[in-house]
Design a protein around this motif. Sequence first.
Motif, PDB file in Angstrom:
ATOM      1  N   ALA A 116     -19.935  11.933  54.542  1.00 56.44           N
ATOM      2  CA  ALA A 116     -19.749  11.634  53.121  1.00 56.44           C
ATOM      3  C   ALA A 116     -18.391  12.133  52.619  1.00 56.44           C
ATOM      4  O   ALA A 116     -18.108  12.080  51.428  1.00 56.44           O
ATOM      5  CB  ALA A 116     -20.873  12.253  52.300  1.00 56.44           C
ATOM      6  N   GLY A 117     -17.574  12.644  53.543  1.00 62.78           N
ATOM      7  CA  GLY A 117     -16.221  13.060  53.176  1.00 62.78           C
ATOM      8  C   GLY A 117     -16.142  14.421  52.525  1.00 62.78           C
ATOM      9  O   GLY A 117     -15.191  14.727  51.808  1.00 62.78           O
ATOM     10  N   LEU A 118     -17.148  15.271  52.766  1.00 57.51           N
ATOM     11  CA  LEU A 118     -17.176  16.583  52.104  1.00 57.51           C
ATOM     12  C   LEU A 118     -16.967  17.731  53.092  1.00 57.51           C
ATOM     13  O   LEU A 118     -17.518  18.810  52.928  1.00 57.51           O
ATOM     14  CB  LEU A 118     -18.507  16.772  51.377  1.00 57.51           C
ATOM     15  N   SER A 119     -16.102  17.508  54.138  1.00 59.37           N
ATOM     16  CA  SER A 119     -16.023  18.545  55.159  1.00 59.37           C
ATOM     17  C   SER A 119     -14.877  19.538  54.988  1.00 59.37           C
ATOM     18  O   SER A 119     -14.943  20.632  55.527  1.00 59.37           O
ATOM     19  CB  SER A 119     -15.946  17.892  56.547  1.00 59.37           C
ATOM     20  N   GLY A 120     -13.864  19.228  54.248  1.00 62.14           N
ATOM     21  CA  GLY A 120     -12.691  20.112  54.178  1.00 62.14           C
ATOM     22  C   GLY A 120     -12.932  21.379  53.387  1.00 62.14           C
ATOM     23  O   GLY A 120     -13.888  21.493  52.616  1.00 62.14           O
ATOM     24  N   ASP A 121     -12.035  22.376  53.573  1.00 58.78           N
ATOM     25  CA  ASP A 121     -12.122  23.629  52.826  1.00 58.78           C
ATOM     26  C   ASP A 121     -12.035  23.377  51.324  1.00 58.78           C
ATOM     27  O   ASP A 121     -12.625  24.104  50.521  1.00 58.78           O
ATOM     28  CB  ASP A 121     -10.972  24.573  53.226  1.00 58.78           C
ATOM     29  N   ASP A 122     -11.274  22.344  50.955  1.00 58.54           N
ATOM     30  CA  ASP A 122     -11.078  22.062  49.526  1.00 58.54           C
ATOM     31  C   ASP A 122     -12.307  21.407  48.907  1.00 58.54           C
ATOM     32  O   ASP A 122     -12.351  21.186  47.705  1.00 58.54           O
ATOM     33  CB  ASP A 122      -9.856  21.153  49.341  1.00 58.54           C
ATOM     34  N   LYS A 123     -13.296  21.104  49.735  1.00 52.46           N
ATOM     35  CA  LYS A 123     -14.495  20.430  49.209  1.00 52.46           C
ATOM     36  C   LYS A 123     -15.664  21.402  49.007  1.00 52.46           C
ATOM     37  O   LYS A 123     -16.792  20.974  48.817  1.00 52.46           O
ATOM     38  CB  LYS A 123     -14.926  19.296  50.170  1.00 52.46           C
ATOM     39  N   GLU A 124     -15.358  22.693  49.083  1.00 49.97           N
ATOM     40  CA  GLU A 124     -16.442  23.669  49.023  1.00 49.97           C
ATOM     41  C   GLU A 124     -17.260  23.535  47.738  1.00 49.97           C
ATOM     42  O   GLU A 124     -18.498  23.610  47.748  1.00 49.97           O
ATOM     43  CB  GLU A 124     -15.880  25.089  49.144  1.00 49.97           C
ATOM     44  N   ASN A 125     -16.541  23.318  46.628  1.00 53.94           N
ATOM     45  CA  ASN A 125     -17.229  23.203  45.345  1.00 53.94           C
ATOM     46  C   ASN A 125     -18.178  22.010  45.332  1.00 53.94           C
ATOM     47  O   ASN A 125     -19.354  22.131  44.967  1.00 53.94           O
ATOM     48  CB  ASN A 125     -16.191  23.086  44.222  1.00 53.94           C
ATOM     49  N   ALA A 126     -17.685  20.879  45.803  1.00 51.29           N
ATOM     50  CA  ALA A 126     -18.516  19.678  45.828  1.00 51.29           C
ATOM     51  C   ALA A 126     -19.703  19.862  46.773  1.00 51.29           C
ATOM     52  O   ALA A 126     -20.833  19.451  46.469  1.00 51.29           O
ATOM     53  CB  ALA A 126     -17.677  18.466  46.250  1.00 51.29           C
ATOM     54  N   ARG A 127     -19.449  20.502  47.923  1.00 49.54           N
ATOM     55  CA  ARG A 127     -20.559  20.771  48.863  1.00 49.54           C
ATOM     56  C   ARG A 127     -21.640  21.620  48.207  1.00 49.54           C
ATOM     57  O   ARG A 127     -22.826  21.373  48.353  1.00 49.54           O
ATOM     58  CB  ARG A 127     -20.050  21.486  50.118  1.00 49.54           C
ATOM     59  N   GLY A 128     -21.180  22.615  47.456  1.00 48.71           N
ATOM     60  CA  GLY A 128     -22.129  23.481  46.745  1.00 48.71           C
ATOM     61  C   GLY A 128     -22.984  22.684  45.781  1.00 48.71           C
ATOM     62  O   GLY A 128     -24.208  22.885  45.705  1.00 48.71           O
ATOM     63  N   ILE A 129     -22.344  21.760  45.059  1.00 46.77           N
ATOM     64  CA  ILE A 129     -23.100  20.935  44.108  1.00 46.77           C
ATOM     65  C   ILE A 129     -24.146  20.104  44.842  1.00 46.77           C
ATOM     66  O   ILE A 129     -25.305  20.024  44.435  1.00 46.77           O
ATOM     67  CB  ILE A 129     -22.141  20.025  43.292  1.00 46.77           C
ATOM     68  N   VAL A 130     -23.756  19.511  45.989  1.00 43.46           N
ATOM     69  CA  VAL A 130     -24.690  18.691  46.756  1.00 43.46           C
ATOM     70  C   VAL A 130     -25.869  19.537  47.245  1.00 43.46           C
ATOM     71  O   VAL A 130     -27.036  19.153  47.113  1.00 43.46           O
ATOM     72  CB  VAL A 130     -23.985  18.012  47.951  1.00 43.46           C
ATOM     73  N   LEU A 131     -25.533  20.736  47.811  1.00 39.39           N
ATOM     74  CA  LEU A 131     -26.611  21.595  48.335  1.00 39.39           C
ATOM     75  C   LEU A 131     -27.587  21.985  47.233  1.00 39.39           C
ATOM     76  O   LEU A 131     -28.804  21.947  47.412  1.00 39.39           O
ATOM     77  CB  LEU A 131     -26.021  22.849  48.981  1.00 39.39           C
ATOM     78  N   ARG A 132     -27.042  22.382  46.089  1.00 37.76           N
ATOM     79  CA  ARG A 132     -27.931  22.782  44.989  1.00 37.76           C
ATOM     80  C   ARG A 132     -28.751  21.583  44.502  1.00 37.76           C
ATOM     81  O   ARG A 132     -29.930  21.713  44.174  1.00 37.76           O
ATOM     82  CB  ARG A 132     -27.117  23.379  43.835  1.00 37.76           C
ATOM     83  N   ALA A 133     -28.112  20.409  44.482  1.00 38.02           N
ATOM     84  CA  ALA A 133     -28.808  19.213  43.994  1.00 38.02           C
ATOM     85  C   ALA A 133     -30.002  18.869  44.892  1.00 38.02           C
ATOM     86  O   ALA A 133     -31.111  18.649  44.398  1.00 38.02           O
ATOM     87  CB  ALA A 133     -27.833  18.032  43.931  1.00 38.02           C
TER      88      ALA A 133
END
Lengths: 498, 498
Positions: free
Chosen positions: B190-207
């Motif tokens: 889904a394109g969320l693997s980079g270090d700069d995507k940590e915030n977005a990854r967090g949102i997905v995990l919490r969601a």
Amino acid sequence: MAKPKKTPRPKAETPRGFRDYFGTEVTQRAEMLAKIAGVYHRYGFDALESAGVEKVEALGKFLPDVDRPNEGVFAWQEDAEAEKPGDWLALRYDLTAPLARVYAQHRNELPTPYRRYAMGPVWRNEKPGPGRFRQFYQCDADTVGAGSVVADAEICAMLSDCLEEVGIERGDYIVRVNNRKVLNGVLEVAGLSGDDKENARGIVLRAIDKLDRLGVDGVRALLGAGRKDDSGDFTDGAGLDDAAADVVMGFMDAKRDDGAATCARLRELVGDSVVGLEGVAELETIAELLSAGGYGPDRIEIDPSVVRGLGYYTGPVYEAELTFEIKDEKGRPRNFGSVAGGGRYDDLVKRFTGQEVPATGVSIGVDRLLAALHAKGRMDTQAEGPVVVTVMDKARMADYQAMVAELRQAGIRAEVYLGNPKNFGNQLKYADKRGSPVAIIEGDEEHQNGMIQIKDLVLGAKIAENATLEEWRDRPSQYEVPRADLVTRVREILELYR
Amino acid sequence: MAKPKKTPRPKAETPRGFRDYFGTEVTQRAEMLAKIAGVYHRYGFDALESAGVEKVEALGKFLPDVDRPNEGVFAWQEDAEAEKPGDWLALRYDLTAPLARVYAQHRNELPTPYRRYAMGPVWRNEKPGPGRFRQFYQCDADTVGAGSVVADAEICAMLSDCLEEVGIERGDYIVRVNNRKVLNGVLEVAGLSGDDKENARGIVLRAIDKLDRLGVDGVRALLGAGRKDDSGDFTDGAGLDDAAADVVMGFMDAKRDDGAATCARLRELVGDSVVGLEGVAELETIAELLSAGGYGPDRIEIDPSVVRGLGYYTGPVYEAELTFEIKDEKGRPRNFGSVAGGGRYDDLVKRFTGQEVPATGVSIGVDRLLAALHAKGRMDTQAEGPVVVTVMDKARMADYQAMVAELRQAGIRAEVYLGNPKNFGNQLKYADKRGSPVAIIEGDEEHQNGMIQIKDLVLGAKIAENATLEEWRDRPSQYEVPRADLVTRVREILELYR
């Protein structure tokens, strides 16, 4: 610019005075508690489990050991809420204070009398010492709301049953019964009954509570003019004259060959003191009730030398002592001593409700009892290690998993080695550390032939200990058996070493 | 002069959020814990009991529920000593943080891998709510030091065995397994693997952790632009485009008819993500191992919709759900839901030692399990009340005592009435309150004839309920039997109502 400081790693350690319990330390205690709970239940006592946390105001002063330097609870304040200051909370320091709170809180729903048992950890905020921890188990049974000494007699019988149930043989213990009321009578005869004698009475009570530590001469000195201890400090005495002191000393020395003779001697000592005579009559009733239930003086006896807690309790006092000798750390024989105690205390819920509610109860020191059983060699010291199925080929993990599943379904404790399987020696070292009786080995060759190797680790260890021992010559410690015989053959070995 | 104020009486009440447990509430939980401990033991897990108190610094952040408003521990500071400030201590809030401390502290003596189980109370300094207490039981089993998913598979099988052992029938539960690594692969796709995507990854995990609460649409909104809740508050989304959001939603919806089909679907979703493929392979291995042990999809299945804790765990995640319906407080049918969960977390002792040590473990919610068994009617709700020997003549207490002693020696729960015996009606009311099946009556006349009266209280209650009932006509609820037959005749009645 200063470098940002790294937070140092936390130390992995228990707080001072706390400890961890591993394996059989946990399970043996759990088994002992379950056995005691079974006896308590059979006597009609109901389980009660209150929380570890109480309001500080609900925790009264119920401890029998008046000499404790401080009240010693772990306490903290709740966060304030809506401008109301937070409650002070504390960890319970015994199971009696929570019983008082529970009985006062639920007295309308609970049966009266209320027989309850409770077992669980309690916490003391004290200086820890060797073998002295700040969290330990208590295991109590109390009857609330019954003023009759029938309740005390019943608890003495129950205590006796508990000791036998956990493996203390008859003859290896004695439950001793005394009565605070008899002591009160003795104090009257000694001229210490008036309100103005409270101070002197206090000195006497504290003195006899120290009989174990100070000996007869020390107590005698405290009854009279006072006592100088080894450090040169002087403790004031109760100021009794010799005749009065004789009466008190005679009380502690009143035990005779049987209960009737002891009671007769006590009757002499209390003269015409009403409370004293009442106390003697109670002891007689207790002896009679116990005898009717089959609890003779080989198990429970009247013994006025039981003085621990007499300052705290208000009626009968009882204590269980193990009578066998053990060796102390220097190899000298000594008596094991007390493992349980209790008595009657009639002001349990008064703090809460203003009413006097009679109560009597016992506390069994499970950790001391466990130590006693270990000292007598009546406790397995070896953990029951699991059968270890070794891993010869990581790709065949499913086969190994099937083996342990079979063993477990047969009720046999078993596990697959879960570490790195590369070094087979490490797998056997692991099995050794686990105290495993048997290891299973199935390499490719065995697998192709439908066979497994069984390694008898107990026998292996014996052979290793003494390789020349003739008796092992014909018994191999490792051999091949059909895979289908796994459970049968493992069971054969386990039964050998049971 | 002002009058001295009286100290007001303390209130008899538990602190806010704590409660007392009575009788069968205590013993049924103890029995359940003993059964689970038996299964854990059979799987090679060793007991560990750490203290309720830990140093605050040793308690890390191990809780899976990241949404909890505060760390919520009960903490206090030790008294300062010799100018050293006192340590901060706290009550443990789970059994995993103490395990980490114990393993770091004792790792040289413990076997590796270390399989341990622990059961006991934990404390949370949280706002109490209905059915939500600040002290409750946990019952955990963890394997420390084994990186292989064999350890995870084993725990899933053990969880299944535990549920059946405590009385949840096969078919009434399912253990579901998922894997965080597969989700990581999906996030990569889904394109969320980079270090700069940590915030977005967090949102997905919490969601996705909130799938139960927000439903598919709510989660979908959070994956995209964001979500406005009922109160009008807006939560930022992860900003995924539709195709990327489809992949993530597809992950949660990937369950197929059998494990192989599900894994095949997951393989499609993770594309060529290395971690994703590793995760799928792990799930395949788990399914294979379980199948070899006889644990088929009727008990344990691969299910990517298990998302609870995916934000916390690092590998396999597992959850046990009861599949039968119960009625909620409004009589509507609903699923009972989750009773246990766990997974792999690989940073257990890193805080202490700096080393990464792999670990995986499960926590069984014993209180929820007990509630489930009650809801299914598989739990005796009636306490096993004692036989009550009534007191007709206070002077013959020894005779009554002998009766209960006989009954207890025969293993029958029995007690003498210890309240004031004057009002006989009160004695029967007491027996009723205690749930007694039988009362024994021996007045002077019976005593002289060597007889006793047996009162069948269960039958008595049935007759009282419906006095015209024909079937009771020929069975008297009270009758005379010889004193010598006490135990035999009481046992007959008890066996009728077993």
